[in-house]
Design a protein around this motif. Structure first.
Motif, PDB file in Angstrom:
ATOM      1  N   THR A  86     -30.949  16.458   8.114  1.00  0.00           N
ATOM      2  CA  THR A  86     -28.822  16.458   7.721  1.00  0.00           C
ATOM      3  C   THR A  86     -29.371  16.759   5.879  1.00  0.00           C
ATOM      4  N   PRO A  87     -28.424  17.492   5.490  1.00  0.00           N
ATOM      5  CA  PRO A  87     -28.180  18.131   4.014  1.00  0.00           C
ATOM      6  C   PRO A  87     -28.032  16.610   3.459  1.00  0.00           C
ATOM      7  N   PRO A  88     -28.744  16.370   2.484  1.00  0.00           N
ATOM      8  CA  PRO A  88     -29.713  17.511   1.709  1.00  0.00           C
ATOM      9  C   PRO A  88     -30.913  17.403   2.126  1.00  0.00           C
ATOM     10  N   GLY A  89     -31.414  17.102   3.343  1.00  0.00           N
ATOM     11  CA  GLY A  89     -33.035  16.666   3.782  1.00  0.00           C
ATOM     12  C   GLY A  89     -33.060  15.300   3.752  1.00  0.00           C
ATOM     13  N   SER A  90     -32.037  14.530   4.602  1.00  0.00           N
ATOM     14  CA  SER A  90     -32.685  13.696   4.987  1.00  0.00           C
ATOM     15  C   SER A  90     -32.584  13.618   6.219  1.00  0.00           C
ATOM     16  N   ALA A  91     -33.558  12.112   6.923  1.00  0.00           N
ATOM     17  CA  ALA A  91     -33.451  12.425   8.244  1.00  0.00           C
ATOM     18  C   ALA A  91     -32.421  11.970   9.371  1.00  0.00           C
ATOM     19  N   LEU A  92     -32.466  12.107  10.822  1.00  0.00           N
ATOM     20  CA  LEU A  92     -31.493  12.500  11.814  1.00  0.00           C
ATOM     21  C   LEU A  92     -31.518  10.881  12.117  1.00  0.00           C
ATOM     22  N   TRP A  93     -32.076   9.950  11.271  1.00  0.00           N
ATOM     23  CA  TRP A  93     -32.353   8.251  11.919  1.00  0.00           C
ATOM     24  C   TRP A  93     -31.954   7.760  10.323  1.00  0.00           C
ATOM     25  N   ASN A  94     -32.109   6.588  10.529  1.00  0.00           N
ATOM     26  CA  ASN A  94     -32.432   5.200   9.499  1.00  0.00           C
ATOM     27  C   ASN A  94     -33.031   4.464   9.442  1.00  0.00           C
ATOM     28  N   PHE A  95     -34.038   3.063   8.597  1.00  0.00           N
ATOM     29  CA  PHE A  95     -33.885   2.050   8.968  1.00  0.00           C
ATOM     30  C   PHE A  95     -32.761   1.369   8.483  1.00  0.00           C
ATOM     31  N   GLU A  96     -33.014   0.004   8.915  1.00  0.00           N
ATOM     32  CA  GLU A  96     -31.688  -0.985   8.143  1.00  0.00           C
ATOM     33  C   GLU A  96     -32.586  -2.480   8.029  1.00  0.00           C
ATOM     34  N   PHE A  97     -32.042  -3.024   7.688  1.00  0.00           N
ATOM     35  CA  PHE A  97     -33.235  -4.187   7.455  1.00  0.00           C
ATOM     36  C   PHE A  97     -31.774  -5.779   6.410  1.00  0.00           C
ATOM     37  N   SER A  98     -32.162  -6.853   7.308  1.00  0.00           N
ATOM     38  CA  SER A  98     -31.011  -7.524   6.938  1.00  0.00           C
ATOM     39  C   SER A  98     -32.473  -9.258   6.549  1.00  0.00           C
ATOM     40  N   LEU A 111     -41.430  -4.906   1.422  1.00  0.00           N
ATOM     41  CA  LEU A 111     -40.746  -3.969   3.239  1.00  0.00           C
ATOM     42  C   LEU A 111     -42.224  -3.132   2.115  1.00  0.00           C
ATOM     43  N   THR A 112     -42.432  -2.976   3.463  1.00  0.00           N
ATOM     44  CA  THR A 112     -44.209  -1.943   3.511  1.00  0.00           C
ATOM     45  C   THR A 112     -43.879  -1.589   4.627  1.00  0.00           C
ATOM     46  N   ILE A 113     -43.592  -0.263   4.323  1.00  0.00           N
ATOM     47  CA  ILE A 113     -43.374   1.516   5.229  1.00  0.00           C
ATOM     48  C   ILE A 113     -44.582   1.892   4.641  1.00  0.00           C
ATOM     49  N   THR A 114     -45.505   2.282   6.301  1.00  0.00           N
ATOM     50  CA  THR A 114     -46.870   3.078   6.412  1.00  0.00           C
ATOM     51  C   THR A 114     -46.589   4.176   7.104  1.00  0.00           C
ATOM     52  N   GLY A 115     -46.350   5.424   7.413  1.00  0.00           N
ATOM     53  CA  GLY A 115     -46.286   7.116   7.459  1.00  0.00           C
ATOM     54  C   GLY A 115     -47.398   7.822   7.522  1.00  0.00           C
ATOM     55  N   PRO A 116     -47.459   8.450   8.239  1.00  0.00           N
ATOM     56  CA  PRO A 116     -48.145   9.593   7.935  1.00  0.00           C
ATOM     57  C   PRO A 116     -48.568  10.264   6.127  1.00  0.00           C
ATOM     58  N   GLY A 117     -47.719  10.417   5.312  1.00  0.00           N
ATOM     59  CA  GLY A 117     -47.585  11.062   4.854  1.00  0.00           C
ATOM     60  C   GLY A 117     -47.955   9.804   3.392  1.00  0.00           C
ATOM     61  N   GLY A 118     -48.284   8.788   3.139  1.00  0.00           N
ATOM     62  CA  GLY A 118     -48.813   7.125   2.925  1.00  0.00           C
ATOM     63  C   GLY A 118     -47.591   5.814   3.502  1.00  0.00           C
ATOM     64  N   VAL A 119     -48.077   5.079   2.805  1.00  0.00           N
ATOM     65  CA  VAL A 119     -47.819   3.601   2.417  1.00  0.00           C
ATOM     66  C   VAL A 119     -46.722   3.160   0.930  1.00  0.00           C
ATOM     67  N   LEU A 120     -45.949   2.588   1.857  1.00  0.00           N
ATOM     68  CA  LEU A 120     -45.116   1.806  -0.236  1.00  0.00           C
ATOM     69  C   LEU A 120     -44.894   1.048   0.624  1.00  0.00           C
ATOM     70  N   SER A 121     -44.681   0.017  -0.094  1.00  0.00           N
ATOM     71  CA  SER A 121     -44.910  -1.350  -0.518  1.00  0.00           C
ATOM     72  C   SER A 121     -43.103  -1.765  -2.215  1.00  0.00           C
ATOM     73  N   ILE A 162     -45.312   8.823  13.444  1.00  0.00           N
ATOM     74  CA  ILE A 162     -45.208   6.695  13.324  1.00  0.00           C
ATOM     75  C   ILE A 162     -44.955   6.948  12.150  1.00  0.00           C
ATOM     76  N   TYR A 163     -43.730   5.728  12.212  1.00  0.00           N
ATOM     77  CA  TYR A 163     -43.320   4.419  10.935  1.00  0.00           C
ATOM     78  C   TYR A 163     -43.687   3.224  11.511  1.00  0.00           C
ATOM     79  N   THR A 164     -43.731   2.397  10.533  1.00  0.00           N
ATOM     80  CA  THR A 164     -43.969   0.978  10.720  1.00  0.00           C
ATOM     81  C   THR A 164     -43.903   0.408   9.829  1.00  0.00           C
ATOM     82  N   PHE A 165     -42.545  -1.030   9.475  1.00  0.00           N
ATOM     83  CA  PHE A 165     -41.533  -0.888   8.951  1.00  0.00           C
ATOM     84  C   PHE A 165     -42.272  -2.401   8.504  1.00  0.00           C
ATOM     85  N   ASP A 166     -42.563  -3.250   7.181  1.00  0.00           N
ATOM     86  CA  ASP A 166     -43.008  -5.085   7.441  1.00  0.00           C
ATOM     87  C   ASP A 166     -42.084  -5.383   6.554  1.00  0.00           C
ATOM     88  N   LEU A 167     -41.045  -6.287   6.974  1.00  0.00           N
ATOM     89  CA  LEU A 167     -40.681  -6.740   6.126  1.00  0.00           C
ATOM     90  C   LEU A 167     -41.029  -8.619   6.207  1.00  0.00           C
TER      91      LEU A 167
END
Length: 219
Positions: A86-98, A111-121, A162-167
């Motif tokens: 959806t404009p401007p380049g956002s995914a159709l889905w969100n991730f939500e944390f508490s 929060l560590t996010i692992t995806g096909p393009g890299g890893v971000l903590s 495939i995206y992994t979210f670890d909190l």
């Protein structure tokens, strides 16, 4: 024999003391409401979270949701999300944390996010628009298409992945207090799959016609 018995008694006593001293194991539940409630944003409701509940009052939750629609129903901790943007380049889905650290002070989360393009903590507590509840609880709904996330992850909302979210939550002494993770599989929507199948069927039919036509001419 007497010394062997004494050793066994000592080992048994040590095991009993160790077992008594150990904290209660975490309980991870799926497709659940948050006991803390979901208060972030408007138009979205509680539910469909993967939740880690600890005996010390800590509660961590993660889920995926359709943007502007609502939560995705998971299978265990697996969430299936549609590919697209959806404009401007956002995914159709969100991730939500508490994150609810209970009565514990000085905690921090990672929060560590692992995806096909890299890893971000990163520490999600530093996101400026976390829900201001006047207490230790903080929540948010984020999109991998947002610049501060998508850039480091080289995120492409129109590509399957495939995206992994670890909190995780830690004490001020860096002791892990809780841990919850989910997996989000971004795949083409059913309509896209149907179009792909029809496309492959059409290619197969055309190939079949080309193969049969010379045989008929030769006859």
């Amino acid at each position: 024999m007497r010394f062997a018995s004494l050793r066994l008694i000592a080992l048994g006593a040590t095991f009993a003391l160790t077992s008594f001293a150990r904290p209660a194991a975490a309980v991870v539940t799926f497709n659940q409401d948050l006991a803390s409630g979901w208060t972030q944003g408007t138009g979205t409701s509680n539910g469909h979270f993967t939740v880690d509940t600890e005996a010390n009052g800590v509660e961590l939750g993660l889920r995926a949701s359709l943007r502007f629609v609502g939560p995705i129903t998971p299978s265990g901790n697996l969430y299936i999300a549609p590919v697209g943007s959806t404009p401007p380049g956002s995914a159709l889905w969100n991730f939500e944390f508490s994150v609810n650290p209970g009565s514990l002070l000085g905690t921090y989360s990672v929060l560590t996010i692992t995806g096909p393009g890299g890893v971000l903590s990163f520490n999600p507590q530093i996101i400026p628009d976390n829900t201001p509840l006047g207490g230790p609880l903080y929540q948010n709904s984020e999109n991998l298409g947002f610049a501060f996330l998508g850039g480091p992850l080289n995120f492409n909302p129109n590509a399957s992945g495939i995206y992994t979210f670890d909190l995780k939550l830690f004490s001020a002494q860096n002791q892990q207090l809780g841990d919850v993770s989910i997996q989000v599989n971004a795949v083409p929507e059913p309509s896209t799959w149907a179009m792909l199948i029809l496309g492959f069927a059409g290619i197969g039919f055309m190939a079949y016609r080309r193969k049969v036509r010379p045989a008929n001419l030769a006859a």
